[in-house]
Design an enzyme around this catalytic site. Sequence first.
Site, PDB file in Angstrom:
ATOM      1  N   ASP A 108       0.801  -1.230   0.000  1.00 43.27           N
ATOM      2  CA  ASP A 108       0.000   0.000   0.000  1.00 43.27           C
ATOM      3  C   ASP A 108       0.834   1.281   0.000  1.00 43.27           C
ATOM      4  OD1 ASP A 108      -2.483  -1.106  -0.311  1.00 43.27           O
ATOM      5  OD2 ASP A 108      -2.857  -1.324   1.831  1.00 43.27           O
ATOM      6  N   ASP A 149      -6.993  -4.980  -4.060  1.00 48.61           N
ATOM      7  CA  ASP A 149      -6.712  -3.565  -3.749  1.00 48.61           C
ATOM      8  C   ASP A 149      -5.430  -3.080  -4.421  1.00 48.61           C
ATOM      9  OD1 ASP A 149      -7.819  -5.309  -1.826  1.00 48.61           O
ATOM     10  OD2 ASP A 149      -7.702  -3.849  -0.233  1.00 48.61           O
TER      11      ASP A 149
HETATM   12  N1  GLY Z   1      -6.871  -1.678   1.111  1.00 45.08           N
HETATM   13  C1  GLY Z   1      -7.571  -2.143   2.225  1.00 45.08           C
HETATM   14  C2  GLY Z   1      -9.007  -1.760   2.269  1.00 45.08           C
HETATM   15  O1  GLY Z   1      -9.602  -1.377   1.308  1.00 45.08           O
HETATM   16  O2  GLY Z   1      -9.547  -1.841   3.346  1.00 45.08           O
END
Ligand code: GLY
Length: 386
Positions: A107, A168
């Site tokens: 992320d 994601d």
């Molecule tokens: N990327 C983690 C979420 O969307 O919670």
Amino acid sequence: MIILQEQDQIWLNEVIGKLAHKMSWVSEKSKHKIPYTTIDGTHDNRITDNPNGTVTNGINWWTNGFWGGMMWLMFHETGIESYKEIANFSEDALDECFREYYGLHHDVGFMWLPTSVVNYKVSGNPKSRKRAMHAANLLAGRFNLAGGFIRAWNADEASDTRGWAIVDCLMNLPLLYWATEESDDPRFMHIAMKHADTALEAFIRPDGSVHHIVEFDPFHGGIVKTYGGQGYEDGSSWTRGQTWALYGFMISYLHTGKKAYLHAAKRVAHYFMANIPDNGIIPIDFRQPKEPAYEDSTAAAIAACGLIEIAKVVDPYEKDVYLHTALKLLKKLDENRCDWTTGSDCILINGSSAYHNNDKHSAIIYGDYYFMEAVFKLKGNDLNVW
Ligand code: GLY
């Protein structure tokens, strides 16, 4: 280009007015914070708070780019310097993550695209370029050659995550596209496209819905199994995951021109649109039990962003369905799920981090971020963060 009907334009102008008013005082109140949620009306602060007492919920929390991103969007809209200063405060604070090097995972795109990449694009700040290139190299380093995927999370006491890819991650890929565009070195783009190609094969189901987690054999490649992840159960349909796929494939298309990504974005969009309940409220999972009626406002905001981007590139006869759905979602949020009062620091209420987590129906910063991004996209004043 988006052209709105007169009544939609009137609504949009009103929402922009409400955003400008809310952010004028909230930004001042939270200028020394990086918020994730709102508790009793007040933003928390992930620079110092560490709610679960673990090393991954403080400054290295994956959402810590969104507040800075909101400040950049507001600066772009208004030209008010204080927004830029607050964005810079977030970006400087994130340096601690590089210094300590703990808890960072895939992320890093969510963290450094809305902060350093935007800063570099807007101001040419060489320090921001360095930070963003550093983050891009960390992301590229997570690529697993045997499986053709970017590893999502780090080691976990509960599960062996070496082979885990999650949907994601499509939203982190633009950090790699940017790194290639910036350095003229195609390695980053090769990794991003290889991951996106793997996701095309492994995540999208025949009906256009997507898995949240796919586990690959980290030594030899090949799918081992799938997981429901933040959704209801394996085989279900976590709504925010659907929107990461919808918007994420669309972004890969915008960077590469590869039609398969556009088709994927549209397939997921069609699945998503066909499953929007009559009341326009997006559940946490399209396949969750009817009761309790758990919902996730963040999924509606992210979906709107992706749908607007699709509307911008498809033929005129196709675009209305995407644009109208985006408007419907955003108007529903504005009318029923936005807190425009001075009693609370958040914009959106009723975000949910995951079906089985306790923090359901709370404020989550990326809900606010994507709502704002969608509104500025409609105005034609987007910063193209991704
Ligand atoms: N990327 C983690 C979420 O969307 O919670």
